[in-house]
Design a protein around this motif. Structure first.
Motif, mmCIF file in Angstrom:
data_model
loop_
_atom_site.group_PDB
_atom_site.id
_atom_site.type_symbol
_atom_site.label_atom_id
_atom_site.label_comp_id
_atom_site.label_asym_id
_atom_site.label_seq_id
_atom_site.Cartn_x
_atom_site.Cartn_y
_atom_site.Cartn_z
ATOM 1 N N VAL A 171 52.178 27.820 22.492
ATOM 2 C CA VAL A 171 51.046 28.421 23.188
ATOM 3 C C VAL A 171 51.091 28.054 24.671
ATOM 4 N N ILE A 172 51.392 26.806 24.987
ATOM 5 C CA ILE A 172 51.464 26.366 26.386
ATOM 6 C C ILE A 172 52.579 27.107 27.118
ATOM 7 N N ARG A 173 53.750 27.228 26.494
ATOM 8 C CA ARG A 173 54.859 27.956 27.123
ATOM 9 C C ARG A 173 54.506 29.419 27.332
ATOM 10 N N LEU A 174 53.859 30.025 26.355
ATOM 11 C CA LEU A 174 53.470 31.432 26.465
ATOM 12 C C LEU A 174 52.541 31.643 27.642
ATOM 13 N N ILE A 175 51.550 30.790 27.803
ATOM 14 C CA ILE A 175 50.616 30.908 28.916
ATOM 15 C C ILE A 175 51.344 30.696 30.241
ATOM 16 N N ALA A 176 52.222 29.695 30.295
ATOM 17 C CA ALA A 176 52.963 29.417 31.535
ATOM 18 C C ALA A 176 53.860 30.598 31.899
ATOM 19 N N TYR A 177 54.586 31.156 30.924
ATOM 20 C CA TYR A 177 55.471 32.288 31.211
ATOM 21 C C TYR A 177 54.677 33.514 31.660
ATOM 22 N N LEU A 178 53.532 33.758 31.050
ATOM 23 C CA LEU A 178 52.704 34.890 31.466
ATOM 24 C C LEU A 178 52.210 34.703 32.895
ATOM 25 N N PHE A 179 51.772 33.495 33.222
ATOM 26 C CA PHE A 179 51.288 33.219 34.577
ATOM 27 C C PHE A 179 52.408 33.378 35.603
ATOM 28 N N VAL A 180 53.560 32.774 35.336
ATOM 29 C CA VAL A 180 54.685 32.849 36.274
ATOM 30 C C VAL A 180 55.196 34.292 36.385
ATOM 31 N N GLY A 181 55.234 35.005 35.282
ATOM 32 C CA GLY A 181 55.680 36.406 35.310
ATOM 33 C C GLY A 181 54.768 37.270 36.154
ATOM 34 N N HIS A 182 53.465 37.083 36.018
ATOM 35 C CA HIS A 182 52.521 37.860 36.828
ATOM 36 C C HIS A 182 52.600 37.451 38.300
ATOM 37 N N LEU A 183 52.806 36.172 38.550
ATOM 38 C CA LEU A 183 52.956 35.709 39.925
ATOM 39 C C LEU A 183 54.193 36.331 40.580
ATOM 40 N N PHE A 184 55.290 36.402 39.851
ATOM 41 C CA PHE A 184 56.510 37.028 40.366
ATOM 42 C C PHE A 184 56.296 38.527 40.606
ATOM 43 N N ALA A 185 55.610 39.189 39.666
ATOM 44 C CA ALA A 185 55.339 40.626 39.826
ATOM 45 C C ALA A 185 54.464 40.871 41.054
ATOM 46 N N PHE A 186 53.488 40.003 41.291
ATOM 47 C CA PHE A 186 52.642 40.137 42.474
ATOM 48 C C PHE A 186 53.471 39.957 43.744
ATOM 49 N N PHE A 187 54.401 39.003 43.739
ATOM 50 C CA PHE A 187 55.255 38.768 44.901
ATOM 51 C C PHE A 187 56.114 40.006 45.200
ATOM 52 N N VAL A 188 56.703 40.596 44.172
ATOM 53 C CA VAL A 188 57.518 41.805 44.367
ATOM 54 C C VAL A 188 56.651 42.947 44.877
ATOM 55 N N TYR A 189 55.445 43.116 44.321
ATOM 56 C CA TYR A 189 54.515 44.153 44.780
ATOM 57 C C TYR A 189 54.161 43.926 46.248
ATOM 58 N N LEU A 190 53.903 42.662 46.616
ATOM 59 C CA LEU A 190 53.573 42.332 47.993
ATOM 60 C C LEU A 190 54.727 42.677 48.942
ATOM 61 N N LEU A 191 55.963 42.429 48.507
ATOM 62 C CA LEU A 191 57.124 42.792 49.323
ATOM 63 C C LEU A 191 57.169 44.297 49.569
ATOM 64 N N PHE A 192 56.901 45.094 48.547
ATOM 65 C CA PHE A 192 56.905 46.552 48.711
ATOM 66 C C PHE A 192 55.775 47.007 49.633
ATOM 67 N N VAL A 193 54.599 46.422 49.475
ATOM 68 C CA VAL A 193 53.467 46.814 50.324
ATOM 69 C C VAL A 193 53.741 46.458 51.767
ATOM 70 N N LEU A 194 54.210 45.243 52.027
ATOM 71 C CA LEU A 194 54.496 44.816 53.401
ATOM 72 C C LEU A 194 55.686 45.580 53.980
ATOM 73 N N GLY A 195 56.654 45.895 53.154
ATOM 74 C CA GLY A 195 57.813 46.672 53.626
ATOM 75 C C GLY A 195 57.422 48.089 53.999
ATOM 76 N N ALA A 196 56.468 48.678 53.268
ATOM 77 C CA ALA A 196 56.030 50.042 53.547
ATOM 78 C C ALA A 196 55.240 50.105 54.847
ATOM 79 N N GLU A 197 54.539 49.032 55.205
ATOM 80 C CA GLU A 197 53.753 49.015 56.424
ATOM 81 C C GLU A 197 54.638 48.941 57.670
ATOM 82 N N ASN A 198 55.820 48.393 57.558
ATOM 83 C CA ASN A 198 56.714 48.238 58.713
ATOM 84 C C ASN A 198 57.470 49.514 59.037
ATOM 85 N N GLN A 199 57.406 50.521 58.268
ATOM 86 C CA GLN A 199 58.163 51.741 58.547
ATOM 87 C C GLN A 199 57.388 52.706 59.389
#
Length: 87
Positions: A59-87
């Motif tokens: 259960v602890i690993r599942l929660i940690a993996y879900l949190f880290v996975g969502h954090l990584f997805a947010f980081f990738v989304y942020l890269l796309f949003v910031l990259g789109a603003e620079n064009q």
């Protein structure tokens, strides 16, 4: 206290039965058929709990993996949003 009394005291109460007189031990017979218990007892509470509950480490690993996975997805989304603003 005999083994039978110990087992009876640890199981759930059932309908009262008439007391029986102790019988003399008999010689074991050589039978090829496996012996089955005369009165099935419910599964131990610990076993029942393990079947219905996940291990704590899982259960602890599942929660940690879900949190880290969502954090990584947010980081990738942020890269796309910031990259789109620079064009």
């Amino acid at each position: 206290m005999s083994q039978r009394e110990t087992l009876d005291s640890t199981t759930e109460p059932t309908e009262p039965t008439e007391p029986t007189e102790p019988t003399e031990p008999t010689e074991p017979t050589e039978s090829t058929e496996p012996t089955e218990p005369t009165d099935p007892t419910p599964a131990p509470t610990g076993l029942r709990r393990m079947e219905s509950k996940f291990p704590r480490g899982l259960v602890i690993r599942l929660i940690a993996y879900l949190f880290v996975g969502h954090l990584f997805a947010f980081f990738v989304y942020l890269l796309f949003v910031l990259g789109a603003e620079n064009q």
